[in-house]
Enzyme design. Structure first.
Site, short mmCIF file in Angstrom:
data_model
loop_
_atom_site.label_atom_id
_atom_site.label_comp_id
_atom_site.label_asym_id
_atom_site.label_seq_id
_atom_site.Cartn_x
_atom_site.Cartn_y
_atom_site.Cartn_z
N ASP A 13 38.21 56.39 59.85
CA ASP A 13 37.67 56.10 61.17
C ASP A 13 38.90 55.76 61.96
OD1 ASP A 13 36.63 55.06 63.46
OD2 ASP A 13 35.09 53.96 62.45
N GLN A 95 40.76 51.50 63.52
CA GLN A 95 40.16 50.62 62.59
C GLN A 95 40.32 50.79 61.08
OE1 GLN A 95 35.79 50.71 63.64
NE2 GLN A 95 35.70 51.30 61.38
N TYR A 229 35.34 41.97 56.49
CA TYR A 229 34.79 43.28 56.95
C TYR A 229 35.62 43.58 58.27
CZ TYR A 229 32.06 46.43 59.56
OH TYR A 229 31.61 47.57 59.94
N LYS A 232 33.22 50.13 57.92
CA LYS A 232 32.15 50.52 56.61
C LYS A 232 33.17 51.57 55.74
CE LYS A 232 28.36 50.91 58.72
NZ LYS A 232 28.82 49.67 59.43
N TYR A 348 28.60 41.19 58.68
CA TYR A 348 28.75 40.25 59.90
C TYR A 348 27.66 39.28 59.43
CZ TYR A 348 30.42 43.87 63.24
OH TYR A 348 31.04 44.83 64.07
#
Ligand code: F6R
Ligand code: MG
Ligand code: MG
Length: 366
Positions: A13, A95, A229, A232, A348
Site C-alpha cells: 500500500d 505507508q 501498527y 494492515k 489502534y
C-alpha cells in the site's frame, strides 16, 4: 531437466484513493511503466493490478524465489509510485515502505510477498488471490477447505492424483517457527493451529506424493515487523490448479462461505471476507467489509495469459449477500466484541492511556 519458472507476487500500500478505499490509476500506470522496462530482460512477463488500496505486482521470471534483482525491481517500483502518490497527496503515501533503503529482499521491509518456483506443466492454470482489510490468517479456513476438506474438493475423494492429500506448512508468527503437518492423517492436529489464525498461518502447501508446490501465501505481519501498527498486511496467495491439484472450481469453492476475519476498520474488527469482482474491490462501508479478488491466468512459457476475473460470477452473489448480512449483524455490536477485536489484537488502541488516566480510581474489592 525442464526449466523452472518463478511466479512472484509482491504487493504494498503506497497510497490510497480516497482514504484507504481504492487505488488511483496513475499509480497502476506508473507501476506498469516501471515493470515494462524489465520485460524481456529480468522478467518474462508481468501484470499490475490493485485490490482496495494495495498495489499488486504479479511477475514471472527464471531467477528463483527471493531473488535480489526481482525484489529490488518491486521495491524501486513502490518507491517510484510513492512519489506519484505524494504528488497527488494520496492517503498514507508510502505507508508500507518501512525501510529507508532496499536491503536485499523486500521480506520484512513492509511489502507482502508470495512466490513459488515450479516446472510449468503442459497446461498450468494459476489462481492469484489478493485481499484488502484483513491479514494472512484469513487464508487458513479457505486453504483448509480447498486442500483438506472433501466436502469442498471432491477430487480428494474421487481423483487418484490427489487422493493421498496435501501437506500444510504453518508458521507461528509470534515465535517465528514453522511446522509441517500432513492431511488427512494429521487433520485434527492441524486444525488446532489453523483455528487460531492470528498466530498460526498457512505459509505453503505441498502435494504429499511428490512434494510438488501447490499453494503459497504471504505471511508477513506488518504490525509485528514494525513493532507497532503501520497498516494492515492485506495478504496475497497463489494456488496452482487442475490435473494433480484441486480444480479451478474446487479452489474457488473454498471462498463460497464468507468467513469471519480480522481487519476491517482500523485493523481492529472482525468482519466477513467477501469475494468480489475486480471492479468491486473498493472497501467503503466502515472501510470494508474485507474483500478478496481472484485473478486467473494460464501460464504459457512464463507468459501470463489473462487475467480472468474469477469472482465476477453470479454464483458468488449469495456469498456476497450473506457477507453483507453478516456485516450488518456485526456492525450492530458497535464497540463490543466479537465485532471489535480482543484488546491484545487491536491495531489502534486507547487502552493504556485510559487505564493510566483512571488508575487512581480503581478500588480494591474486599
Ligand atoms: C487501514 C485501514 C483503515 C484505517 C482507518 C483510519 O488499512 O484499513 O481502516 O485504519 O481509515 O485511518 P487513519 O488512522 O489513517 O485515519
Ligand atoms: Mg491504506
Ligand atoms: Mg490495504
Amino acid at each position: 531437466m525442464a526449466e523452472k519458472i518463478t511466479l512472484s507476487v509482491i504487493k504494498a500500500d503506497v497510497g490510497g484513493y480516497v482514504g484507504h478505499s481504492a487505488m488511483h490509476d496513475d499509480l497502476v500506470n506508473k507501476a506498469r511503466e516501471c515493470l515494462g522496462k524489465a520485460k524481456g530482460k529480468l522478467l518474462i512477463d508481468f501484470h499490475v493490478t490493485s485490490c482496495g488500496d494495495d498495489l499488486e505486482l504479479i511477475m514471472t521470471h527464471q531467477l528463483g524465489e527471493g531473488n535480489e534483482k526481482v525484489h529490488k525491481l518491486a521495491w524501486d517500483t513502490f518507491v517510484t509510485c510513492t512519489a506519484v502518490a505524494k504528488e497527488l497527496k494520496l492517503y498514507g503515501a508510502g505507508q508500507d515502505l518501512l525501510a529507508d533503503a532496499f536491503s536485499g529482499n523486500v521480506k520484512g521491509m513492509g511489502p507482502g510477498v508470495a512466490e513459488m518456483e515450479f516446472v510449468e506443466r503442459t497446461s498450468e492454470p494459476i489462481l492469484i488471490f489478493m485481499a484488502d482489510k484483513t491479514s494472512p490468517g484469513a487464508w487458513n479456513l479457505p486453504l483448509y477447505r480447498i486442500f483438506a476438506d472433501p466436502f469442498t474438493t471432491a477430487g480428494l475423494v474421487i481423483d487418484p492424483k490427489i487422493h493421498d492429500g496435501f501437506k500444510f506448512e504453518i508458521l507461528d508468527v509470534l515465535e517465528n517457527k514453522s511446522l509441517t503437518l500432513a492431511c488427512p492423517e494429521e487433520m485434527y492436529d492441524l486444525l488446532v493451529f489453523l483455528g487460531a489464525p492470528s498466530r498460526y498461518m498457512v505459509s505453503r502447501i505441498f502435494r504429499k506424493t511428490d512434494n510438488e508446490i501447490a499453494a503459497t501465501a504471504s505471511t508477513q505481519k506488518l504490525s509485528l515487523i514494525a513493532g507497532e501498527y503501520v497498516g494492515k498486511d492485506d495478504p496475497v496467495m497463489i494456488s496452482r490448479s487442475q490435473s494433480g491439484f484441486p480444480a479451478v472450481g474446487e479452489v474457488l469453492e473454498g471462498f463460497s462461505f464468507p468467513h469471519t476475519v480480522a481487519g476491517w476498520m482500523r485493523g481492529s474488527h472482525h468482519g466477513p471476507l467477501m469475494p468480489v469482482s475486480f471492479k468491486e474491490a473498493t472497501p467503503t462501508r466502515f472501510d470494508g467489509p474485507p474483500r478478496v479478488i481472484c485473478a486467473g491466468f494460464q501460464l504459457a512459457n512464463g507468459k501470463l495469459i489473462g487475467p480472468r476475473d474469477m469472482f465476477d460470477d453470479i454464483s458468488f452473489d449469495e456469498t456476497r449477500r450473506l457477507a453483507n448480512q453478516m456485516a450488518d449483524y456485526l456492525r450492530r455490536h458497535g464497540p463490543f466484541e466479537p465485532h471489535r477485536l480482543p484488546l491484545e489484537e487491536m491495531e489502534y488502541t486507547t487502552f493504556p492511556k485510559v487505564m493510566e488516566k483512571l488508575a487512581g480510581r480503581f478500588k480494591k474489592m474486599s
